[in-house]
Design an enzyme around this catalytic site. Structure first.
Site, mmCIF file in Angstrom:
data_model
loop_
_atom_site.group_PDB
_atom_site.id
_atom_site.type_symbol
_atom_site.label_atom_id
_atom_site.label_comp_id
_atom_site.label_asym_id
_atom_site.label_seq_id
_atom_site.Cartn_x
_atom_site.Cartn_y
_atom_site.Cartn_z
ATOM 1 N N TYR A 135 0.872 -1.162 0.000
ATOM 2 C CA TYR A 135 0.000 0.000 0.000
ATOM 3 C C TYR A 135 0.912 1.215 0.000
ATOM 4 O O TYR A 135 1.589 1.495 0.992
ATOM 5 C CB TYR A 135 -0.878 0.019 1.252
ATOM 6 C CG TYR A 135 -2.129 -0.821 1.142
ATOM 7 C CD1 TYR A 135 -3.012 -0.634 0.078
ATOM 8 C CD2 TYR A 135 -2.451 -1.765 2.100
ATOM 9 C CE1 TYR A 135 -4.170 -1.387 -0.031
ATOM 10 C CE2 TYR A 135 -3.609 -2.520 2.006
ATOM 11 C CZ TYR A 135 -4.463 -2.325 0.938
ATOM 12 O OH TYR A 135 -5.604 -3.064 0.839
ATOM 13 N N ASP B 112 -7.414 -0.273 -5.209
ATOM 14 C CA ASP B 112 -8.844 -0.042 -4.926
ATOM 15 C C ASP B 112 -9.144 0.323 -3.476
ATOM 16 O O ASP B 112 -10.279 0.240 -3.023
ATOM 17 C CB ASP B 112 -9.682 -1.256 -5.367
ATOM 18 C CG ASP B 112 -9.220 -2.567 -4.742
ATOM 19 O OD1 ASP B 112 -8.359 -2.521 -3.833
ATOM 20 O OD2 ASP B 112 -9.700 -3.628 -5.169
ATOM 21 N N HIS C 122 -11.526 -6.720 -4.774
ATOM 22 C CA HIS C 122 -11.184 -6.843 -3.357
ATOM 23 C C HIS C 122 -12.188 -7.771 -2.643
ATOM 24 O O HIS C 122 -12.572 -7.535 -1.504
ATOM 25 C CB HIS C 122 -11.179 -5.452 -2.714
ATOM 26 C CG HIS C 122 -10.163 -5.251 -1.626
ATOM 27 N ND1 HIS C 122 -8.993 -4.571 -1.820
ATOM 28 C CD2 HIS C 122 -10.140 -5.647 -0.329
ATOM 29 C CE1 HIS C 122 -8.306 -4.537 -0.684
ATOM 30 N NE2 HIS C 122 -8.983 -5.204 0.240
#
Ligand code: HO6
Length: 384
Positions: free
Chosen positions: A161, A189, A279
């Protein structure tokens, strides 16, 4: 009483049918034979606390996409081919040039220790034994060093991330390169976390808990979170990919692309792969099921880079369908946590094995001797 001492039931079949019908009374709970991923799901729910189970389920809003990920696979029908020599069927393939035993890999998911004490270390051992790729998540319960030490010969990608602080990004990249990771998976996302009602009802606030943990042990590398204490940067965007490319020599894979527009931008920005994903239906609800979005992305990419998918894969038939629609391999999220919750490392190994065996069976039954023979001709497009 055995069959031989009772001639009235003595036939070539009797021994078999009597044996399987004898109730042993010994098979209970986690000792039960789990023969498919749905069995693992049912057993995992019994194993986990309600809060943990609801976190793992974790569908956003009304769960429309969460459900559609599975349902969309079930709308697809197959066109098998017969009278081919299927005495040797091979599930091996490659991703980013590296061989894997089956096109079935492990998606990043957070905090494996909620399912099994050894958490990601068990997952890594099972993945290494299965010779498939494990994408280790940014939010793991162990340090990357500990996880890699548990499976030093494993094939690992790292899910990053991207953080607002580029010093942290640089540190993380250097750390994963030194540990032998083979690619960076950038999840696109999650500018913020989706709305999971289950967590709210259970008053589960992960962000607060994680920050608390960090404050208690400043500087201590007790988990990967020592570097990542918050969710990714909300301002990370296409132009920042070059910053990442400047600080790494690893291939970059974007996870969470759902449209042809973004697939074209991904090509333009020179990434090496795309994981089509929503996700697991945990972020924006009412987007396309992954298997439905896959076709649009595959068409846009035109074979220039590898495209993978995750979301809703529960059977070997699902794997076959994803490959027929252009995925190089699939990734598993929740089923890995079910395997962990039921039997730790051995549960993960069983989940991977079941799916590989099911894929082998349906390749054989549909006339595909190798992964390269799995083509769009296997799909009945008029139904879609
Ligand atoms: C924090 N995806 O649950 S859980 C908050 N990416 O789908 S991270 C939430 C999580 C991890 C860390 C997470 C998920 C998911 C601070």
């Amino acid at each position: 009483m055995n069959a031989v001492s009772n001639p009235s039931v003595y036939s070539i079949f009797t021994a078999v049918s009597l044996t399987v019908l004898v109730p042993t009374g010994e098979i209970t709970g986690s000792e039960m034979t789990l023969v498919c991923l749905a069995d693992f799901k049912a057993q995992a729910q019994k194993q986990l606390s309600k809060t943990s189970w609801d976190f793992v389920e974790g569908e956003a809003d009304d769960g429309i996409t969460y459900n559609d990920n599975m349902a969309a696979f079930k709308r697809i029908r197959l066109r098998p081919r017969y009278l081919r020599d299927v005495s040797n069927v091979d599930t091996r393939t490659t991703i980013q040039g590296q061989e894997i035993d089956a096109p079935i890999c492990i998606s990043p998911t957070a905090f494996h220790s909620i399912a099994w004490p050894d958490g990601e270390k068990s997952t890594a051992r099972a993945a290494q034994e299965a010779n498939i790729c494990y994408v280790i998540g940014s939010y793991s319960s162990y340090t990357l060093e500990d996880i890699v030490a548990a499976a030093p010969r494993g094939f690992h990608w790292f899910q990053l991330y991207v953080q607002p602080d580029w010093d942290i990004n640089k540190q993380m990249v250097q750390r994963v390169e030194a540990l032998g990771f083979k690619a960076l998976v950038i999840t696109v996302d999650v500018p913020i976390l989706g709305n999971r009602r289950g967590n709210k009802r259970n008053e589960l606030n992960l962000e607060a808990n994680i920050k608390l943990k960090d404050l208690r042990s400043p500087g201590e590398k007790n988990c990967t979170l020592s570097a990542l204490s918050s969710l990714p940067s909300t301002s990370f965007c296409w132009k920042d990919l070059s910053l990442l490319q400047r600080i790494t020599r690893l291939p970059i894979i974007l996870k969470g692309i759902l449209t042809k527009e973004d697939a074209e931008l991904a090509l333009k920005h020179n990434v090496q792969g795309i994981i089509v994903s929503n996700h697991g239906g945990r972020q924006l609800d009412e987007v396309l099921a992954s298997i439905d979005a896959l076709r649009e992305v595959v068409a846009a990419v035109k074979g220039k880079i590898e495209v993978y998918m995750d979301g809703g894969v529960r059977t070997g038939n699902d794997v076959l369908k994803a490959l027929a629609l252009g995925a190089r391999c699939i990734f598993l999220g929740r089923p890995i946590l079910w395997g962990l919750a039921c039997k730790g490392e051995h549960g993960v190994k069983e989940v991977l094995n079941i799916l590989k065996t099911e894929l082998h069976t349906c390749m054989t039954l549909s006339g595909c001797r190798s992964v390269s023979e799995i083509s769009p001709d296997l799909i009945q497009f008029s139904r879609l």
